[in-house]
Scaffold this active site. Sequence first.
Site, PDB file in Angstrom:
ATOM      1  N   ASN A  63       0.877  -1.170   0.000  1.00  0.00           N
ATOM      2  CA  ASN A  63       0.000   0.000   0.000  1.00  0.00           C
ATOM      3  C   ASN A  63       0.912   1.215   0.000  1.00  0.00           C
ATOM      4  OD1 ASN A  63      -1.380   2.362   0.977  1.00  0.00           O
ATOM      5  ND2 ASN A  63      -3.036   1.067   1.723  1.00  0.00           N
ATOM      6  N   ASP A  65       0.101   4.488  -0.421  1.00  0.00           N
ATOM      7  CA  ASP A  65      -0.444   5.743   0.100  1.00  0.00           C
ATOM      8  C   ASP A  65      -0.171   6.901  -0.862  1.00  0.00           C
ATOM      9  OD1 ASP A  65      -1.747   7.465   1.872  1.00  0.00           O
ATOM     10  OD2 ASP A  65       0.101   7.928   2.947  1.00  0.00           O
ATOM     11  N   GLU A  91      -3.888   1.610  -2.943  1.00  0.00           N
ATOM     12  CA  GLU A  91      -4.058   3.024  -2.616  1.00  0.00           C
ATOM     13  C   GLU A  91      -3.132   3.881  -3.475  1.00  0.00           C
ATOM     14  OE1 GLU A  91      -5.044   5.830   1.259  1.00  0.00           O
ATOM     15  OE2 GLU A  91      -3.964   3.949   1.594  1.00  0.00           O
ATOM     16  N   TYR A 166      -7.623  -3.688  -2.432  1.00  0.00           N
ATOM     17  CA  TYR A 166      -7.608  -2.627  -1.426  1.00  0.00           C
ATOM     18  C   TYR A 166      -9.012  -2.588  -0.842  1.00  0.00           C
ATOM     19  CZ  TYR A 166      -7.292   2.076   0.600  1.00  0.00           C
ATOM     20  OH  TYR A 166      -7.323   3.161   1.458  1.00  0.00           O
ATOM     21  N   ASP A 205      -3.981  -4.737   1.012  1.00  0.00           N
ATOM     22  CA  ASP A 205      -4.403  -4.098   2.257  1.00  0.00           C
ATOM     23  C   ASP A 205      -5.845  -4.518   2.502  1.00  0.00           C
ATOM     24  OD1 ASP A 205      -5.183  -2.491   4.327  1.00  0.00           O
ATOM     25  OD2 ASP A 205      -4.725  -0.589   3.350  1.00  0.00           O
ATOM     26  N   ASN A 207      -7.411  -4.190   5.319  1.00  0.00           N
ATOM     27  CA  ASN A 207      -8.011  -3.234   6.257  1.00  0.00           C
ATOM     28  C   ASN A 207      -8.684  -3.894   7.449  1.00  0.00           C
ATOM     29  OD1 ASN A 207      -7.779  -0.380   6.228  1.00  0.00           O
ATOM     30  ND2 ASN A 207      -8.609  -0.350   4.141  1.00  0.00           N
ATOM     31  N   ASP A 277      -1.949  -5.887   6.072  1.00  0.00           N
ATOM     32  CA  ASP A 277      -1.598  -6.356   4.733  1.00  0.00           C
ATOM     33  C   ASP A 277      -1.287  -7.853   4.784  1.00  0.00           C
ATOM     34  OD1 ASP A 277      -1.062  -3.545   3.172  1.00  0.00           O
ATOM     35  OD2 ASP A 277      -0.482  -3.430   5.285  1.00  0.00           O
ATOM     36  N   ASP A 302       3.019   4.893   4.757  1.00  0.00           N
ATOM     37  CA  ASP A 302       2.681   4.548   6.133  1.00  0.00           C
ATOM     38  C   ASP A 302       2.434   3.043   6.278  1.00  0.00           C
ATOM     39  OD1 ASP A 302       0.344   4.625   4.679  1.00  0.00           O
ATOM     40  OD2 ASP A 302      -0.718   6.005   6.007  1.00  0.00           O
ATOM     41  N   HIS A 303       2.454   2.314   5.170  1.00  0.00           N
ATOM     42  CA  HIS A 303       2.492   0.859   5.173  1.00  0.00           C
ATOM     43  C   HIS A 303       3.887   0.417   4.735  1.00  0.00           C
ATOM     44  CE1 HIS A 303      -1.976  -0.162   5.169  1.00  0.00           C
ATOM     45  NE2 HIS A 303      -1.989   1.153   4.992  1.00  0.00           N
TER      46      HIS A 303
END
Length: 312
Positions: A63, A65, A91, A166, A205, A207, A277, A302-303
């Site tokens: 991911n 971001d 993402e 995602y 991801d 989530n 993830d 941030d992942h």
Amino acid sequence: MSKRAKKNEQAAADEANDNGTEPATKKGKKAKEPEAPILYEDPPDKLTSKDGRAANMKITSWNVDGLRAWVKKKGLDWVRQEDPDVLCLQETKCAEKSLPADITSMPEYPHKYWAGSEDKEGYSGVAMLCKTEPIKVSYGIGKEEHDKEGRVITAEFPSFFLVTAYVPNASRGLVRLDYRKTWDVDFRAYLTDLDKKKPLVLCGDLNVAHQEIDLKNPKGNRKNAGFTPEEREGFSQLLEAGFTDSFRELYPEQTNAYTFWTYMMNARSKNVGWRLDYFLLSAALLPGLCDSKIRNTAMGSDHCPITLHLVV
């Protein structure tokens, strides 16, 4: 995890603050030394299966971001070093017309596939970059209410399907939790139908932190997106449908192994994170599982990326 959700990871931020570096200041008491963070060290890669076969497929999922920002942060340098056979991104937040030339021109991956949101610029989006051309590539899961957000790409290879996803976030205040529950049911049905044709690898991801071991602060997050009973149950039902969490298959008791950290409160340096993830495998692929890696030292998002070594 969506940008809005990231900004509102209050529980993670609270824990990061609790584990912070501010000394105790009560009068007459010695300042308390901050506790050193407990980090996860990714062990050396295992490149053979339990039955002694050598891995012949390497898949990385990340991911990013925001694809354009990730490219500027030298994410592609890490990818070239990792050198997977297939790179899956989530993402991306980038329309195909706005893709950076640095990634569209990569000769290492001549076969590139992109999916983005139809309605919102700079939202959601997934990509798949392959060294070898798949037999067939499809987008979405066949349901318009889900597919307009650009969340799934499926590639068919000779012996397996590869699905990158995602998964929708339940969002702040759980305003999308009902939608997420519908997604979980429909996505599980899609994967189950694929599995009837040939086995699959699902990466991305997803989530959700499935169990308490999968996030730093389970107690403080039970009512937050990513750790609600409903989301965790949706993941459990996916496992019950015949798919296996490859990391937990190999490392069932491993703690402090996370793939996402909020940008707030220095959460990453303190390892106040979540494992969001995953690589999930059909039962038929499990004998070929060699290793499932968390590359938590790779920066740019941030992942962090995850990598799968597999015999197919």
